[in-house]
Design an enzyme around this catalytic site. Structure first.
Site, short mmCIF file in Angstrom:
data_model
loop_
_atom_site.label_atom_id
_atom_site.label_comp_id
_atom_site.label_asym_id
_atom_site.label_seq_id
_atom_site.Cartn_x
_atom_site.Cartn_y
_atom_site.Cartn_z
N LYS A 197 -3.58 8.51 2.94
CA LYS A 197 -4.85 8.25 3.62
C LYS A 197 -4.79 8.67 5.09
O LYS A 197 -5.80 9.11 5.66
CB LYS A 197 -5.23 6.78 3.50
CG LYS A 197 -5.57 6.33 2.08
CD LYS A 197 -6.80 7.04 1.52
CE LYS A 197 -7.24 6.43 0.20
NZ LYS A 197 -8.39 7.13 -0.40
N TYR A 227 0.84 -1.21 0.00
CA TYR A 227 0.00 0.00 0.00
C TYR A 227 0.87 1.26 0.00
O TYR A 227 0.48 2.29 -0.52
CB TYR A 227 -0.95 -0.03 1.20
CG TYR A 227 -2.17 0.85 1.01
CD1 TYR A 227 -3.01 0.67 -0.09
CD2 TYR A 227 -2.49 1.83 1.93
CE1 TYR A 227 -4.13 1.47 -0.27
CE2 TYR A 227 -3.61 2.62 1.77
CZ TYR A 227 -4.43 2.44 0.67
OH TYR A 227 -5.54 3.23 0.50
#
Length: 261
Positions: free
Chosen positions: A169, A162
């Site tokens: 995020k 990720y």
């Protein structure tokens, strides 16, 4: 999950903007379907001319009153969408921001090695665009409203592959809290929705994503994957007056996966 048969139009008379539909597998599409099922009127955007043929039939299905391009990287397009909303409706009740982007060279490597340009592009599209939408939506939310953005558990823990998106995020979730505090006195609520792993087009760019899906299904307390309608219904609930004192939250719609070590 399929959308429930809705007898009460719980969001009838509400007007909202959905940003991020790419096709009928998009999280934004699940949200749009739910909001429409509950009676809301919708404005829908598409990324560019290449995406338009995939999104336009979906906007038609939703009877969208407004259908415009919105690429957060193109100066003026976001402002044009909000100007059209002001001209057409004069007000706005909710916004669903479901867009994120990271260049391949930034997403595919270590956070330690991310190029400055790739970092800035990732943060611009994935985080700052939500802040800008909040700024543009604020004067249109005359009776209050709700702002939503989409996040993922990789903001809180290290999820393999990720990488820099997890950093973006995390910043996005922090922005949600600050904006919720700033706009709360005006009756504007702000949330990040954190779905479990979903097989969307955006997720396809993450290496070994199929393995992540299988891991999620095995480890989730519910032993099943969420789908876009699960996410949509949960999001639509938070736009209802019944949720008027809930704000600044990260709502996990992931079958409980995030509570498992």
């Amino acid at each position: 999950m399929s959308l429930p048969t809705v007898k009460a139009k719980l969001l009838e008379g509400r007007k909202g903007l959905i940003v991020g539909i790419a096709n009928n597998r998009s999280i934004a599409w699940g949200c749009a379907r739910a909001f429409r099922a509950f009676g809301a009127e919708l404005a829908i955007t598409y990324l560019n001319d290449k995406a338009k043929p995939y999104v336009e039939p979906l906007a038609g299905e939703l009877e969208a009153a407004i259908f415009l391009p919105l690429d957060a990287a193109v100066p003026g397009q976001m402002e044009a969408v909000f100007e059209r909303i002001a001209e057409t409706w004069g007000e706005l009740d909710f916004v669903v921001h479901s867009i994120a982007f990271s260049p391949k060279e930034a997403l595919g490597g270590r956070v330690t090695d991310v190029p400055r340009e790739g970092f800035l592009k990732t943060m611009d599209i994935s985080c700052w665009s939500f802040i800008r939408m909040a700024q543009l939506a604020e004067p249109l939310m005359k009776r209050g409203g709700t702002l939503f953005t989409m996040t993922y558990h990789g903001s809180q823990v290290v999820v393999e592959n990720y990488n820099i998106m997890g950093v973006a995020k995390a910043a996005l979730e922090s922005a949600v809290r600050y904006i919720a505090a700033e706009l709360g006195p005006k009756g504007i609520r702000v949330h990040a929705i954190s779905p479990g792993a979903l097989a969307t087009r955006a997720a396809s760019g993450i290496p070994e994503f199929d393995a992540l899906l299988e891991k999620t299904k095995v480890k989730s307390p519910t032993r099943e994957l969420v789908d876009i309608d699960d996410v949509g219904v949960a999001t639509a609930f938070l736009a209802h007056d019944a949720a008027r004192l809930i704000t600044g939250q990260v709502l996990y719609v992931d079958g409980g996966y995030h509570i498992i070590d």
